[in-house]
Write an enzyme that holds these catalytic residues in place. Structure first.
Site, PDB file in Angstrom:
ATOM      1  N   ASP A 195       2.920  26.276 -29.690  1.00  0.00           N
ATOM      2  CA  ASP A 195       1.611  25.943 -29.141  1.00  0.00           C
ATOM      3  C   ASP A 195       1.630  24.562 -28.494  1.00  0.00           C
ATOM      4  O   ASP A 195       0.623  24.116 -27.934  1.00  0.00           O
ATOM      5  CB  ASP A 195       0.504  26.062 -30.183  1.00  0.00           C
ATOM      6  N   SER A 196       2.775  23.895 -28.519  1.00  0.00           N
ATOM      7  CA  SER A 196       2.977  22.685 -27.720  1.00  0.00           C
ATOM      8  C   SER A 196       2.803  22.958 -26.242  1.00  0.00           C
ATOM      9  O   SER A 196       2.631  22.028 -25.444  1.00  0.00           O
ATOM     10  CB  SER A 196       4.368  22.098 -27.979  1.00  0.00           C
ATOM     11  N   ASP A 248       4.148  30.883 -32.295  1.00  0.00           N
ATOM     12  CA  ASP A 248       3.209  30.035 -33.034  1.00  0.00           C
ATOM     13  C   ASP A 248       1.844  30.712 -33.165  1.00  0.00           C
ATOM     14  O   ASP A 248       1.278  31.175 -32.164  1.00  0.00           O
ATOM     15  CB  ASP A 248       3.010  28.713 -32.283  1.00  0.00           C
ATOM     16  N   LYS A 292       4.977  31.558 -36.819  1.00  0.00           N
ATOM     17  CA  LYS A 292       4.956  30.265 -37.476  1.00  0.00           C
ATOM     18  C   LYS A 292       3.520  29.824 -37.717  1.00  0.00           C
ATOM     19  O   LYS A 292       2.660  30.020 -36.847  1.00  0.00           O
ATOM     20  CB  LYS A 292       5.677  29.198 -36.635  1.00  0.00           C
ATOM     21  N   GLU A 305       1.130  26.509 -39.759  1.00  0.00           N
ATOM     22  CA  GLU A 305       1.184  25.154 -40.285  1.00  0.00           C
ATOM     23  C   GLU A 305       0.397  25.048 -41.591  1.00  0.00           C
ATOM     24  O   GLU A 305      -0.574  25.772 -41.808  1.00  0.00           O
ATOM     25  CB  GLU A 305       0.585  24.164 -39.278  1.00  0.00           C
ATOM     26  N   GLU A 341       8.492  18.186 -39.794  1.00  0.00           N
ATOM     27  CA  GLU A 341       8.246  17.312 -38.643  1.00  0.00           C
ATOM     28  C   GLU A 341       7.864  15.908 -39.107  1.00  0.00           C
ATOM     29  O   GLU A 341       6.951  15.732 -39.918  1.00  0.00           O
ATOM     30  CB  GLU A 341       7.141  17.879 -37.753  1.00  0.00           C
TER      31      GLU A 341
END
Length: 289
Positions: free
Chosen positions: A64-65, A107, A136, A138, A205
């Site tokens: 999602d970057s 993501d 993925k 978070e 990260e």
């Protein structure tokens, strides 16, 4: 996709690519058993995905970057599930064009898995149907139940601890996580809980190098993938645009510009893969948080 020379580089003939075996979870497990580092990179379109695959990248993260590097957003929070589906499909098409073998991770964007495991399943199904091999998400202590719910239904999961960009405002900005003893202990507890829930990978990260090494040793079935977390992890990931030196902002200090000294994206990615494999990237001296 042709084999003509271009700024991307000259891709190998399709016949050469066809001889390679697709990356799978058992193959990644074998790599860890042998001590082979996993090279992961973000990609968001067909061409860059094909070039990354040709360079030998094992895993492609459709991150999602893309909100920042493709859409010009200030954070990942504004990325939609539909956008992630579109870019995942684009990456998968690119790999299929060249008989690519990379493992594709999609993501789950902000707000698409936070309400309940059932919501996470619906969101994950969108990315899996778009061609992703894994999703993925978070977060720490609130996510193991969701991870377990997905894994029990046949969806491989990559977790994400440390600096979690979707909640960067709650963390006080882009700051190192796990520096204090209590925070380090919580990360350790969360990582073990996520492994127990069935996560096959965890991105660490902006975590101190010593802590990420400790977590890597503590986790027996969950691969650690570092970004700004030293070279003691099982693998590394970078944002493609960062490692090519073409992002719109200032690179974090742990990023290396692999385009420096070459005019080929394929060569830059190949250099990245080689540096991950031989342990020369990242430089732990840059992770003495």
């Amino acid at each position: 996709m042709t084999n003509a020379a271009s700024p991307y580089g000259t891709l190998p003939p399709a016949s050469d690519m066809a001889s390679r075996k697709p990356i799978s979870l058992p193959r990644l497990n074998d790599m860890r058993a042998r001590g082979d580092k996993i090279a992961m990179i973000t990609a968001y379109d067909a061409t860059f995905a094909a070039v990354a695959d040709a360079a030998g990248v094992e895993c492609i993260l459709v991150g999602d970057s893309l909100g920042m590097v493709c859409q010009g957003l200030h954070s990942t929070a504004g990325v939609s599930l539909e956008t992630m589906r579109y870019h995942t499909e684009s990456v998968v098409r690119g790999l299929r064009r060249v008989q690519g073998t990379a493992w594709v991770i999609g993501d789950l964007p902000f707000g698409t898995y936070h309400e309940s495991p059932e919501q996470a399943l619906r969101s994950a199904m969108v990315l899996m149907q778009a061609g992703a091999h894994m999703v993925k998400l978070e977060g720490g202590d609130w996510t193991p139940d969701t991870v377990h719910f997905l894994v029990q239904r046949g969806i491989p999961v990559c977790a994400h601890l440390g600096l979690t960009p979707q909640t960067v405002h709650a963390l006080g900005g882009y700051r190192v996580q796990g520096r204090e003893p209590a925070a380090a202990a919580q990360l350790h507890k969360d990582a073990l809980a996520l492994q127990q829930a069935g996560a096959s990978m965890v991105v660490l990260e902006m975590v101190p190098a010593t802590l990420s090494s400790e977590l890597t040793q503590a986790l027996s079935t969950c691969h650690t993938i570092g970004i700004g977390a030293g070279n003691g992890t099982a693998g590394q990931v970078l944002v493609l645009h960062d490692m090519l030196g073409i992002n719109l902002g200032k690179n974090p200090k742990f990023v290396r510009n692999f385009m420096s000294g070459t005019d080929s994206v394929l060569d830059a990615l190949s250099r990245y893969v080689a540096a991950v494999k031989d342990g020369s990237f990242p430089d732990n001296a840059l992770h003495a948080w």
